[in-house]
Design an enzyme around this catalytic site. Structure first.
Site, short mmCIF file in Angstrom:
data_model
loop_
_atom_site.label_atom_id
_atom_site.label_comp_id
_atom_site.label_asym_id
_atom_site.label_seq_id
_atom_site.Cartn_x
_atom_site.Cartn_y
_atom_site.Cartn_z
N CYS A 115 -1.06 0.15 8.40
CA CYS A 115 -2.03 1.18 8.76
C CYS A 115 -2.00 1.38 10.28
O CYS A 115 -1.70 0.46 11.04
CB CYS A 115 -3.43 0.76 8.32
N ASP B 175 -4.45 1.66 12.13
CA ASP B 175 -5.64 1.02 12.71
C ASP B 175 -5.28 0.11 13.90
O ASP B 175 -4.40 -0.75 13.78
CB ASP B 175 -6.33 0.19 11.61
N ARG C 18 -6.63 -2.32 15.11
CA ARG C 18 -6.94 -3.74 14.96
C ARG C 18 -5.86 -4.50 14.18
O ARG C 18 -6.00 -5.69 13.94
CB ARG C 18 -8.29 -3.90 14.24
N HIS D 187 -5.14 -3.41 5.00
CA HIS D 187 -6.15 -4.29 5.62
C HIS D 187 -7.52 -3.98 5.02
O HIS D 187 -7.84 -2.83 4.73
CB HIS D 187 -6.17 -4.13 7.14
N CYS E 111 -10.45 -0.84 5.60
CA CYS E 111 -9.65 0.33 6.00
C CYS E 111 -10.49 1.59 5.78
O CYS E 111 -10.86 1.91 4.65
CB CYS E 111 -8.37 0.39 5.19
CO CO Z 1 -6.67 1.35 7.84
#
Ligand code: CO
Length: 217
Positions: free
Chosen positions: A42, A44, A46, A98, A101
């Site tokens: 992803c 993302d 993080r 994750h 999400c």
């Molecule tokens: Co995500």
């Protein structure tokens, strides 16, 4: 110092430190990248592939998008998989979702977020395909379960791509894995559906789906 100037300052410090501790690090990498791993994750912020796995520059080939989706008509994703398999000869491809999400949660609840609605429709397809399973799970567990189901389906998509079918037909050894990363503890969970052939995928898929339900109820 501006925020951006700070990034350049960090970069110079990092490059100098690497060169000091490991003379020739960059000149060696310049010659060739030889990663054994490809990471499909992803976007993302993080979930940074290298830091999570302790891999250095040159060790993991990365493709990331919202909700780690692999679609059969996505030339961007498929081109990176093809390059990784045919040129770089990676041995492992991991699809990594994750927990927490926001793309998956939006898809689960049908929340309109904008252009990404069209992209997240693919995750809604996963949700709809597994409606029977998700209906057996408490509301609070559904986001985590859909994160896992989405990884399982995207692993399947990678395995069923022409790139992987051709690679396995040639006898190339590549294993596709499904993982989920925990934002709250920094740990990776293996969904245990690693596939090194289409027949291995079939078996791994059924077990992995059954395990999603077991974990959630
Ligand atoms: Co995500």
């Amino acid at each position: 110092m501006t925020d951006i100037a700070e990034l350049f300052a960090h970069n110079r410090e990092w490059a100098a430190l690497m060169e000091k501790e490991r003379p020739g690090f960059f000149t060696n990498l310049k010659a060739q990248q030889k990663p054994k791993y490809m990471w499909i994750g992803c976007s993302d912020s993080r979930v940074p592939a290298n830091q999570i796995t302790g891999l250095e520059p040159g060790e993991v080939f990365v493709h990331r998008n919202v909700a780690n989706v692999v679609v059969h008509s996505d030339l961007n994703a498929l081109s990176t998989v093809q390059f990784a398999v045919e040129m770089l000869k990676v041995e492992h491809i991991m699809v990594v979702g994750h927990y927490g999400c926001s793309g998956v949660t939006a898809a689960l609840n049908g929340v309109r977020v904008g252009l990404a609605d069209n992209w997240l429709r693919h995750v809604q397809d996963v949700r709809d395909r597994h409606k029977g399973l998700l209906d057996q799970i408490a509301e609070s567990q559904k986001p985590d379960a859909l994160v896992e189901l989405n990884v399982i389906e995207q692993v399947t998509n990678v395995c069923q791509s022409t790139v992987m079918i051709d690679a396995w037909h040639r006898g190339q050894k590549v294993t596709i894995h499904g993982w989920v990363y925990g934002l709250d503890d920094g740990l990776i969970k293996d969904l245990n559906m690693s596939a090194n052939s289409l027949s291995a995928l079939e078996k791994g898929y059924k077990n992995a789906i059954a395990n999603v339900l077991k974990r959630a109820v």
